[in-house]
Design a protein around this motif. Structure first.
Motif, short mmCIF file in Angstrom:
data_model
loop_
_atom_site.label_atom_id
_atom_site.label_comp_id
_atom_site.label_asym_id
_atom_site.label_seq_id
_atom_site.Cartn_x
_atom_site.Cartn_y
_atom_site.Cartn_z
N GLN A 235 -22.97 16.66 -2.45
CA GLN A 235 -22.13 17.38 -3.39
C GLN A 235 -22.51 18.85 -3.43
O GLN A 235 -23.68 19.21 -3.47
N SER A 236 -21.50 19.70 -3.43
CA SER A 236 -21.74 21.14 -3.44
C SER A 236 -22.11 21.63 -4.83
O SER A 236 -21.61 21.13 -5.85
N ALA A 237 -22.97 22.63 -4.87
CA ALA A 237 -23.32 23.28 -6.13
C ALA A 237 -22.30 24.36 -6.50
O ALA A 237 -22.44 25.00 -7.55
N TYR A 238 -21.28 24.54 -5.65
CA TYR A 238 -20.29 25.60 -5.86
C TYR A 238 -18.88 25.02 -5.77
O TYR A 238 -18.21 25.13 -4.73
N PRO A 239 -18.40 24.40 -6.86
CA PRO A 239 -17.11 23.69 -6.84
C PRO A 239 -15.91 24.63 -7.05
O PRO A 239 -15.11 24.44 -7.96
N PHE A 240 -15.80 25.62 -6.20
CA PHE A 240 -14.76 26.64 -6.37
C PHE A 240 -13.79 26.70 -5.18
O PHE A 240 -12.96 27.61 -5.12
N PHE A 241 -13.89 25.75 -4.26
CA PHE A 241 -13.07 25.77 -3.06
C PHE A 241 -11.89 24.82 -3.19
O PHE A 241 -12.06 23.61 -3.38
N PHE A 242 -10.68 25.34 -3.07
CA PHE A 242 -9.49 24.50 -2.98
C PHE A 242 -9.38 23.95 -1.56
O PHE A 242 -9.65 24.66 -0.59
N ASP A 243 -8.98 22.71 -1.43
CA ASP A 243 -8.71 22.15 -0.11
C ASP A 243 -7.38 22.71 0.38
O ASP A 243 -6.34 22.55 -0.28
N MET A 244 -7.40 23.35 1.53
CA MET A 244 -6.21 24.04 2.03
C MET A 244 -5.06 23.09 2.29
O MET A 244 -3.92 23.36 1.92
N ASP A 245 -5.34 21.97 2.91
CA ASP A 245 -4.25 21.07 3.30
C ASP A 245 -3.63 20.35 2.11
O ASP A 245 -2.46 19.96 2.17
N SER A 246 -4.37 20.19 1.02
CA SER A 246 -3.84 19.53 -0.17
C SER A 246 -3.08 20.49 -1.08
O SER A 246 -2.23 20.06 -1.85
N ASN A 247 -3.40 21.76 -0.98
CA ASN A 247 -2.87 22.73 -1.94
C ASN A 247 -2.00 23.81 -1.34
O ASN A 247 -1.58 24.73 -2.05
N ALA A 248 -1.71 23.72 -0.04
CA ALA A 248 -0.96 24.79 0.62
C ALA A 248 0.00 24.25 1.65
O ALA A 248 -0.22 23.20 2.26
#
Length: 367
Positions: A235-248
């Motif tokens: 698990q990442s300590a930086y949960p700020f990344f949107f998944d590109m394929d799910s959101n774009a």
């Protein structure tokens, strides 16, 4: 294959374009739009100039192949080195200079190679830290200007590393004491758009720039055909990344022949504008031609064109002169191109002015 064709494909080393004469013009693109904080437009409705394979501005002739290159490519690399260089280099400047030319969406391909994080596009295109220092330098210089810079990380090869390892590495890269996460002002995201957290369609200008109207960063990452379960092992300590394929929506047309590419872009615009299906997604217009062999026309263009940069030099101008630019920006506000700093036909100037006018109109409509 004739001797002439072989010479055209494999003999020529130069891309056929010149390095842009650097005259910074667009350090601020949206932060000074009158009323933008009050209007507080949605992030997905704002228009941005995007650089495809932005890391290739540092690509060098004869650079090592990335780890996931095919055995065929490894065995033939000495023979096709010139061809590789002309078709992996899609930008001519550093990311710092692209940002000063108004580019606000940066696409970076990442690979882990011999114990270090690099960027790549079939070949290695410099260490990731170098490119991130470019980004952080610009953010440091413009941190009070209310700009939004988006970074899309597309992993190519991770070895035994994970997304969490990549995020930890990014956190360790600092410029003037700050890392990339110091410029993220929104809360943890709903990465795949199906749970709790900030959704990309709900993210607004003031969320991205924070309560003081600073220059902020929005982060995306991809899980494409290279992705392995091990990439999400920790698990990442930086949960700020949107998944590109799910959101774009970001259709890659994979065309070399320009007329065919133009038709497909125009048809996609019509599809998007005919429905509300994509209204809460990031909509990215992949305008860049590729080196492909889908059809005879594509193959001939790939063989006889000088380089991806030379093709983009012509095609970028075609897009803004022959297609309906306002229609394209309305359908897909993120305009992604190769050679974004091109001055041919005043492309960089014209696309920045068009994007500015689009965003000013958007803000005015919300006031």
């Amino acid at each position: 294959m004739t001797l002439i064709t072989s010479m055209l494909m494999f003999g020529r080393k130069k891309t056929g374009v010149r390095q842009a004469v650097f005259q910074p013009t667009f350090d601020v693109t949206i932060g000074d739009i009158r009323g933008i904080k009050k209007a507080n437009p949605r992030y997905v409705d704002l228009s941005f100039l995007a650089a495809h394979d932005a890391n290739t501005g540092r690509a060098e002739h004869g650079a090592p192949l990335e780890k996931c290159a095919s055995n065929i490519l490894f065995s033939t690399e000495p023979l096709i080195r010139n061809y590789l260089y002309r078709y992996v280099k899609t930008q001519t400047t550093t990311i710092y200079e692209m940002l000063r030319y108004g580019c606000r969406f940066i696409h970076i391909k990442v690979t882990y190679y011999d114990g270090k994080w690099f960027t790549s596009h079939s070949v290695l295109t410099g260490e990731l830290e170098t490119h991130m220092s470019d980004v952080l330098r610009f953010l440091s210089e413009r941190e009070n200007d209310g700009e939004i810079v988006t970074l899309l990380f597309q992993p190519i090869f991770f070895g035994d590393k994970s997304f969490a390892d990549l995020h930890d590495f990014l956190a360790g890269i600092r410029y003037n004491g700050k890392n990339i996460f110091d410029y993220v002002f929104y809360s943890p995201v709903d990465e795949f758009g199906k749970g709790e957290g900030v959704k990309v369609g709900a993210l607004r200008y003031n969320d991205a720039t924070g309560p003081k109207g600073r220059t902020g960063v929005v982060l995306f990452q991809r899980r494409d055909q290279h992705c392995l379960p091990s990439w999400d092992a920790r698990q990442s300590a930086y949960p700020f990344f949107f998944d590109m394929d799910s959101n774009a929506l970001h259709v890659w047309h994979d065309r070399s022949r320009l007329k065919t590419l133009d038709r497909e872009i125009d048809a996609l615009c019509d599809e998007i504008l005919a429905t509300d299906r994509y209204k809460d997604m990031l909509r990215l217009n992949q305008t860049q031609p590729s080196s492909c062999y889908k059809t005879l026309g594509d193959a001939l263009h790939s063989v006889y064109s000088r380089s991806l940069l030379k093709t983009a030099e012509r095609h970028n101008v075609r897009l803004i002169e022959k297609l309906d630019l306002n229609k394209m920006l309305k359908a897909m506000p993120v305009f992604q191109a190769d050679y974004v700093t091109s001055g041919h036909g005043d492309f960089n100037l014209k696309i920045n002015r068009a994007i500015r006018a689009y965003n000013e109109s958007l803000v005015a409509s919300l006031l």
